[in-house]
Design a protein around this motif. Structure first.
Motif, mmCIF file in Angstrom:
data_model
loop_
_atom_site.group_PDB
_atom_site.id
_atom_site.type_symbol
_atom_site.label_atom_id
_atom_site.label_comp_id
_atom_site.label_asym_id
_atom_site.label_seq_id
_atom_site.Cartn_x
_atom_site.Cartn_y
_atom_site.Cartn_z
ATOM 1 N N GLU A 59 0.978 -1.102 0.047
ATOM 2 C CA GLU A 59 -0.012 -0.010 -0.032
ATOM 3 C C GLU A 59 0.906 1.234 -0.165
ATOM 4 O OE1 GLU A 59 -3.258 0.508 -0.322
ATOM 5 O OE2 GLU A 59 -3.465 -1.680 -0.752
ATOM 6 N N GLN A 60 1.793 1.278 0.624
ATOM 7 C CA GLN A 60 2.829 2.325 0.733
ATOM 8 C C GLN A 60 3.347 2.813 -0.443
ATOM 9 O OE1 GLN A 60 5.632 1.601 3.716
ATOM 10 N NE2 GLN A 60 4.419 2.794 5.303
ATOM 11 N N LEU A 61 3.820 1.405 -1.300
ATOM 12 C CA LEU A 61 4.346 1.681 -2.821
ATOM 13 C C LEU A 61 3.271 2.359 -3.629
ATOM 14 C CD1 LEU A 61 6.684 1.488 -4.838
ATOM 15 C CD2 LEU A 61 5.928 -0.970 -5.026
ATOM 16 N N ARG A 62 2.047 1.824 -3.469
ATOM 17 C CA ARG A 62 1.004 2.372 -4.396
ATOM 18 C C ARG A 62 0.754 3.748 -3.933
ATOM 19 N NH1 ARG A 62 -1.081 -3.052 -4.259
ATOM 20 N NH2 ARG A 62 -1.881 -3.131 -2.127
ATOM 21 N N LEU A 63 0.953 4.300 -2.837
ATOM 22 C CA LEU A 63 0.465 5.356 -2.537
ATOM 23 C C LEU A 63 1.743 6.470 -3.062
ATOM 24 C CD1 LEU A 63 -0.619 7.740 -0.761
ATOM 25 C CD2 LEU A 63 0.719 7.386 1.080
ATOM 26 N N ALA A 64 2.960 6.098 -3.067
ATOM 27 C CA ALA A 64 3.929 6.748 -3.697
ATOM 28 C C ALA A 64 3.857 6.708 -4.918
ATOM 29 C CB ALA A 64 5.403 6.242 -3.173
ATOM 30 N N ARG A 65 3.577 5.653 -5.552
ATOM 31 C CA ARG A 65 3.447 5.872 -7.284
ATOM 32 C C ARG A 65 2.347 6.650 -7.777
ATOM 33 N NH1 ARG A 65 4.954 2.225 -11.039
ATOM 34 N NH2 ARG A 65 3.199 3.285 -12.008
ATOM 35 N N ASP A 66 0.991 6.703 -6.946
ATOM 36 C CA ASP A 66 0.120 7.461 -7.276
ATOM 37 C C ASP A 66 0.430 8.892 -7.203
ATOM 38 O OD1 ASP A 66 -2.955 7.585 -8.034
ATOM 39 O OD2 ASP A 66 -3.058 8.759 -6.113
ATOM 40 N N ARG A 67 0.968 9.459 -6.164
ATOM 41 C CA ARG A 67 1.350 10.903 -5.789
ATOM 42 C C ARG A 67 2.484 11.311 -6.673
ATOM 43 N NH1 ARG A 67 -2.720 9.902 -3.820
ATOM 44 N NH2 ARG A 67 -3.726 10.287 -1.798
ATOM 45 N N ILE A 68 3.256 10.585 -7.022
ATOM 46 C CA ILE A 68 4.191 10.646 -8.145
ATOM 47 C C ILE A 68 3.837 10.969 -9.518
ATOM 48 C CG2 ILE A 68 6.481 9.880 -9.300
ATOM 49 C CD1 ILE A 68 6.990 8.444 -6.695
ATOM 50 N N GLY A 69 2.775 9.924 -9.749
ATOM 51 C CA GLY A 69 2.343 10.336 -11.214
ATOM 52 C C GLY A 69 1.239 11.177 -11.243
ATOM 53 N N GLN A 70 0.793 11.831 -10.221
ATOM 54 C CA GLN A 70 -0.163 12.997 -10.200
ATOM 55 C C GLN A 70 0.755 14.212 -10.738
ATOM 56 O OE1 GLN A 70 -2.338 13.161 -6.680
ATOM 57 N NE2 GLN A 70 -3.701 11.464 -7.173
ATOM 58 N N LEU A 71 1.860 14.169 -10.460
ATOM 59 C CA LEU A 71 2.863 15.591 -10.889
ATOM 60 C C LEU A 71 2.722 15.886 -12.432
ATOM 61 C CD1 LEU A 71 6.000 14.910 -8.697
ATOM 62 C CD2 LEU A 71 4.046 16.146 -8.166
ATOM 63 N N ALA A 72 2.351 17.230 -12.815
ATOM 64 C CA ALA A 72 2.371 17.414 -14.260
ATOM 65 C C ALA A 72 3.659 17.172 -14.968
ATOM 66 C CB ALA A 72 1.691 18.791 -14.303
ATOM 67 N N GLY A 73 3.553 16.481 -16.171
ATOM 68 C CA GLY A 73 5.018 16.290 -16.677
ATOM 69 C C GLY A 73 5.414 14.979 -16.437
#
Length: 241
Positions: A59-73
């Motif tokens: 779950e921690q990895l999924r959270l990090a992935r999702d928040r990184i992926g939300q950055l524009a660019g």
């Protein structure tokens, strides 16, 4: 109607984008209590986030992935992260002499330095069910007349929560047609079709991320069971028309 060609960013702009993304991630991590103490490092290279380190649970990895992926660019989020002390099993398909990360398992139809096992990627993969955490298919799918059997094999072999990383030439760039061994043209929309438009009973994928920089397309896909809920419209709107 003729599609207008996109111009890929210059090297200088890509370096500037990577700098912006690094600052944006540092700011997001500093202001999100869930991210602040995660022992992950993120390096941006031409818009792709390379994530390493260790987390306590998936779950921690999924959270990090999702928040990184939300950055524009951000074009893709490529992870090699230990979970609860276990190293991920990462496989490079069609790697030739160049693996994405040292230590990956390399499969290719031709023997070469860096190839750990010779395998025809148009057939079955010599890998057990639920045995791999990450697959890379970097500049591979465009060489296969029918790449859906390979995706089905990746679906079979990936563990729950595993990720398939795709990078291929965008159909509108000269690189897509300059190589005479390319037999398929791909677009970001291709992955919408892979995730949503395959016949009932075939392996299903959920798009974690997808993007295009004007020269290449990127997609991060995770396998889902047949009874899983489809992606929401708001999630799909991040990537697809």
């Amino acid at each position: 109607m003729v599609a207008l060609a996109q111009t890929p960013p210059s090297g200088d702009r890509l370096r500037a984008i990577d700098g912006f993304l690094a600052e944006a991630w540092a700011d997001r991590k500093a202001h999100d209590d869930r991210l602040r103490d995660l022992a992950v490092e993120v390096r941006f290279d031409r818009g792709v986030a390379h994530v390493t380190g260790e987390v306590a649970d998936p779950e921690q990895l999924r959270l990090a992935r999702d928040r990184i992926g939300q950055l524009a660019g951000v074009l893709g989020v490529w992870c090699k992260v230990r979970i609860a002390g276990r190293d991920p099993v990462v496989v490079d398909l069609g790697c030739g002499p160049n693996k994405q990360w040292p230590g990956n398992l390399g499969l290719d139809i031709f023997p070469a330095k860096g190839v750990d096992a010779v395998a025809d990627l148009s057939g079955s993969l010599p890998l057990a069910d639920d045995s791999v955490d990450v697959f890379f298919t970097v500049h591979i799918l465009e060489h296969l007349i029918d790449f859906l059997p390979l995706l089905d094999e990746c679906h079979r072999v990936l563990r729950p929560g595993g990720v398939l990383h795709v990078m291929s030439p965008w159909w509108g760039h000269v690189n897509a047609v300059a190589d005479p061994t390319h037999v398929r043209l791909l677009d970001v929309q291709t992955f919408k079709g892979i995730c949503l438009q395959r016949p009932p009973g075939t392996p299903r994928w959920y798009p974690l991320h997808a993007g295009c920089d004007g020269a290449s397309i990127f997609a991060d896909l995770t396998p889902v069971p047949p009874d899983a809920e489809p992606p929401t419209k708001s999630h799909l709107a991040r990537f697809f028309d």
